[in-house]
Design a protein around this motif. Structure first.
Motif, PDB file in Angstrom:
ATOM      1  N   VAL A 110       7.166 -45.981 -40.771  1.00  0.00           N
ATOM      2  CA  VAL A 110       5.907 -45.130 -40.881  1.00  0.00           C
ATOM      3  C   VAL A 110       6.065 -44.210 -41.864  1.00  0.00           C
ATOM      4  O   VAL A 110       5.388 -43.918 -42.791  1.00  0.00           O
ATOM      5  CB  VAL A 110       5.476 -44.273 -39.566  1.00  0.00           C
ATOM      6  N   ARG A 111       7.359 -43.418 -41.761  1.00  0.00           N
ATOM      7  CA  ARG A 111       7.601 -42.325 -43.135  1.00  0.00           C
ATOM      8  C   ARG A 111       7.714 -42.995 -44.315  1.00  0.00           C
ATOM      9  O   ARG A 111       7.401 -42.588 -45.666  1.00  0.00           O
ATOM     10  CB  ARG A 111       8.809 -41.695 -42.857  1.00  0.00           C
ATOM     11  N   ARG A 114       4.581 -43.815 -45.735  1.00  0.00           N
ATOM     12  CA  ARG A 114       3.777 -42.640 -46.246  1.00  0.00           C
ATOM     13  C   ARG A 114       4.189 -42.289 -47.775  1.00  0.00           C
ATOM     14  O   ARG A 114       3.346 -42.059 -48.324  1.00  0.00           O
ATOM     15  CB  ARG A 114       4.156 -41.589 -45.159  1.00  0.00           C
ATOM     16  N   ARG A 115       5.480 -42.540 -47.966  1.00  0.00           N
ATOM     17  CA  ARG A 115       6.027 -42.361 -49.409  1.00  0.00           C
ATOM     18  C   ARG A 115       5.570 -43.241 -50.114  1.00  0.00           C
ATOM     19  O   ARG A 115       5.078 -42.939 -51.289  1.00  0.00           O
ATOM     20  CB  ARG A 115       7.604 -42.305 -49.144  1.00  0.00           C
ATOM     21  N   ALA A 117       2.709 -44.808 -50.109  1.00  0.00           N
ATOM     22  CA  ALA A 117       1.234 -44.518 -50.315  1.00  0.00           C
ATOM     23  C   ALA A 117       1.185 -43.234 -51.241  1.00  0.00           C
ATOM     24  O   ALA A 117       0.370 -43.396 -52.040  1.00  0.00           O
ATOM     25  CB  ALA A 117       0.367 -44.253 -48.862  1.00  0.00           C
ATOM     26  N   ALA A 118       1.866 -42.364 -51.035  1.00  0.00           N
ATOM     27  CA  ALA A 118       1.784 -41.199 -51.755  1.00  0.00           C
ATOM     28  C   ALA A 118       2.218 -41.498 -53.427  1.00  0.00           C
ATOM     29  O   ALA A 118       1.536 -40.820 -54.396  1.00  0.00           O
ATOM     30  CB  ALA A 118       2.831 -40.085 -51.320  1.00  0.00           C
ATOM     31  N   GLY A 124      -1.184 -49.344 -45.636  1.00  0.00           N
ATOM     32  CA  GLY A 124      -1.219 -48.629 -44.307  1.00  0.00           C
ATOM     33  C   GLY A 124      -0.359 -49.441 -43.265  1.00  0.00           C
ATOM     34  O   GLY A 124      -0.068 -50.610 -43.202  1.00  0.00           O
ATOM     35  N   THR A 125       0.119 -48.634 -42.132  1.00  0.00           N
ATOM     36  CA  THR A 125       0.937 -48.994 -41.373  1.00  0.00           C
ATOM     37  C   THR A 125       0.183 -49.113 -39.895  1.00  0.00           C
ATOM     38  O   THR A 125      -0.630 -48.490 -39.600  1.00  0.00           O
ATOM     39  CB  THR A 125       2.223 -48.102 -40.877  1.00  0.00           C
ATOM     40  N   GLU A 136      -2.348 -44.345 -38.532  1.00  0.00           N
ATOM     41  CA  GLU A 136      -3.001 -43.168 -38.965  1.00  0.00           C
ATOM     42  C   GLU A 136      -4.126 -43.014 -40.116  1.00  0.00           C
ATOM     43  O   GLU A 136      -4.967 -42.426 -40.070  1.00  0.00           O
ATOM     44  CB  GLU A 136      -1.619 -42.344 -39.685  1.00  0.00           C
ATOM     45  N   ARG A 137      -4.148 -44.232 -40.716  1.00  0.00           N
ATOM     46  CA  ARG A 137      -5.458 -44.455 -41.837  1.00  0.00           C
ATOM     47  C   ARG A 137      -6.655 -44.403 -41.058  1.00  0.00           C
ATOM     48  O   ARG A 137      -6.797 -45.377 -39.933  1.00  0.00           O
ATOM     49  CB  ARG A 137      -5.088 -45.619 -42.489  1.00  0.00           C
ATOM     50  N   ASP A 158      -0.163 -38.949 -35.481  1.00  0.00           N
ATOM     51  CA  ASP A 158       1.245 -39.138 -36.002  1.00  0.00           C
ATOM     52  C   ASP A 158       1.929 -40.494 -35.360  1.00  0.00           C
ATOM     53  O   ASP A 158       2.157 -40.408 -34.208  1.00  0.00           O
ATOM     54  CB  ASP A 158       2.202 -37.707 -35.423  1.00  0.00           C
ATOM     55  N   THR A 160       4.605 -41.784 -35.687  1.00  0.00           N
ATOM     56  CA  THR A 160       6.104 -41.650 -35.601  1.00  0.00           C
ATOM     57  C   THR A 160       6.424 -41.482 -34.026  1.00  0.00           C
ATOM     58  O   THR A 160       7.495 -41.194 -33.466  1.00  0.00           O
ATOM     59  CB  THR A 160       6.886 -40.613 -36.441  1.00  0.00           C
TER      60      THR A 160
END
Length: 284
Positions: A110-111, A114-115, A117-118, A124-125, A136-137, A158, A160
Motif C-alpha cells: 500500500v505504501r 502511494r509513492r 501515485a505521488a 490504486g490499491t 483508499e481511493r 488507511d 495498511t
C-alpha cells in the motif's frame, strides 16, 4: 432455452481418443466472458448438461469470491469457486483452501503504491481480504473498476490497517500495468508473486499461491487427474493452471506466453471459444 453452441470446425487440433473429462476450469475475463464482460447465454443449459454427466465446472478468476458467487448464483450449489487468483477456494460457502499474506507485506505494498501515485502514476490499491476488498481511493473512475471485480468492497482511511485475512493485493493502473506498475514492484518479486493479470491489473500474492496450486489441491481432494481436467485461460495469471491439465486451452486472444504454454488453442472469448470447445470435446 437457448441452443447449445455450434461445434467447431474439424480443423481445431484436439487430442486423439475419447475424452474422460471430470473437471472443467475456466478463467473469466478475456476467456469465458466477452469483451463486454458478459457471460454467454448458452452457458446455463451447458452447465445443466455437464452436471447431469457428473462434470464439475469451476470458475477460476482474479475476481473476488463474493463476485463470482453472485455471477453464478443460479447454479452455485456444489460449484467450486477458485477466487482471487487461487488464494481463496470455496464450495457452498465453505472454505476449501486459502493462502493469506503477511499483513506487513500488504501494508508495505500500500505504501509503495502511494509513492507511485505521488510520482504521477495513475494507480490504486485493492487490499483483498476474505470478507471484503479495501480501498483508499474514492474517485468514481477507480471505484467503477473496483466494482467490476469486487462486489464486497469498503472505502477505508488507511488500507495498511485492515483487520481481515489478506489473501492478495491488487493494483489497478489506468495505463499499462505490465509496463509501469509491475516493474515498480520488482522489490517484492523475490519473496512474492507479482503477476500481471490483465492490461491494467497487477496482483501480488504469496509465492505458493496461484490458480495452478489451487487446481492441483482440488484435483487431489476430488481424485481427479490432469488427464481428466480441461482448462481455459488467456493471461499470465493462468499459466500455472494450464500446466495442471492435459486438456489446456489458450484463447485465440491470449497473451503470447499463454499460447506457447497451452497444449491447444480455442477460439477467442468474443467467439464463445470456451463453450464451443467444450461442446465439441464432450459432444454436447
Amino acid at each position: 432455452m437457448p441452443a447449445l453452441p455450434t461445434p467447431l470446425a474439424d480443423t481445431l487440433p484436439l487430442p486423439a481418443g475419447p475424452a474422460d473429462i471430470r473437471l472443467i476450469v475456466t478463467d473469466m475475463d478475456g476467456t469465458l466472458l466477452d469483451d463486454a464482460k458478459r457471460i454467454p447465454g448458452e452457458l446455463w443449459p451447458a452447465l445443466a448438461e455437464l452436471r447431469r454427466r457428473g462434470v464439475l465446472f469451476s470458475p477460476a478468476s482474479g475476481r473476488q469470491y463474493a463476485t463470482l458467487a453472485r455471477q453464478f448464483a443460479r447454479v452455485a450449489e456444489g460449484m467450486v469457486f477458485i477466487a482471487e487468483n487461487g488464494t481463496y477456494v470455496v464450495r457452498d460457502g465453505v472454505e476449501l483452501s486459502s493462502d493469506p499474506m503477511d499483513g506487513s507485506v500488504a501494508a508495505e505494498l500500500v505504501r509503495t503504491v502511494r509513492r507511485l501515485a505521488a510520482d504521477g502514476v495513475d494507480v490504486g490499491t485493492v487490499v483483498c481480504g476474505k470478507r471484503a476488498a479495501y480501498v483508499e481511493r474514492t474517485d468514481e473512475a477507480f471505484l467503477a473498476e473496483v466494482r467490476r471485480y469486487y462486489v464486497e468492497h469498503r472505502i477505508v482511511a488507511d488500507a495498511t490497517a485492515v483487520e481481515d485475512d489478506v489473501i492478495k493485493v491488487a493494483l489497478f493502473d489506468f495505463g499499462s500495468a505490465e509496463r509501469s506498475t509491475a516493474p515498480a514492484l520488482a522489490g517484492f518479486a523475490g519473496t512474492h508473486q507479482v503477476v500481471v493479470s490483465g492490461e491494467h491489473w497487477v496482483d501480488v500474492m504469496n509465492r505458493t499461491a496461484n490458480k495452478g496450486a489451487a487446481l492441483r489441491g482440488l484435483q487431489r481432494a476430488l481424485g481427479i487427474t490432469p488427464a481428466q481436467t480441461m482448462v481455459f485461460g488467456d493471461h499470465l495469471n493462468d499459466l500455472e493452471m494450464l500446466d495442471a491439465a492435459h486438456w489446456s486451452f489458450a484463447m485465440a486472444n491470449a497473451h503470447p506466453e499463454v499460447v506457447r504454454r497451452a497444449r491447444h488453442l480455442a477460439p477467442s472469448n468474443n467467439d464463445n471459444g470456451v463453450l464451443r470447445t467444450i461442446s465439441r470435446v464432450l459432444g454436447l
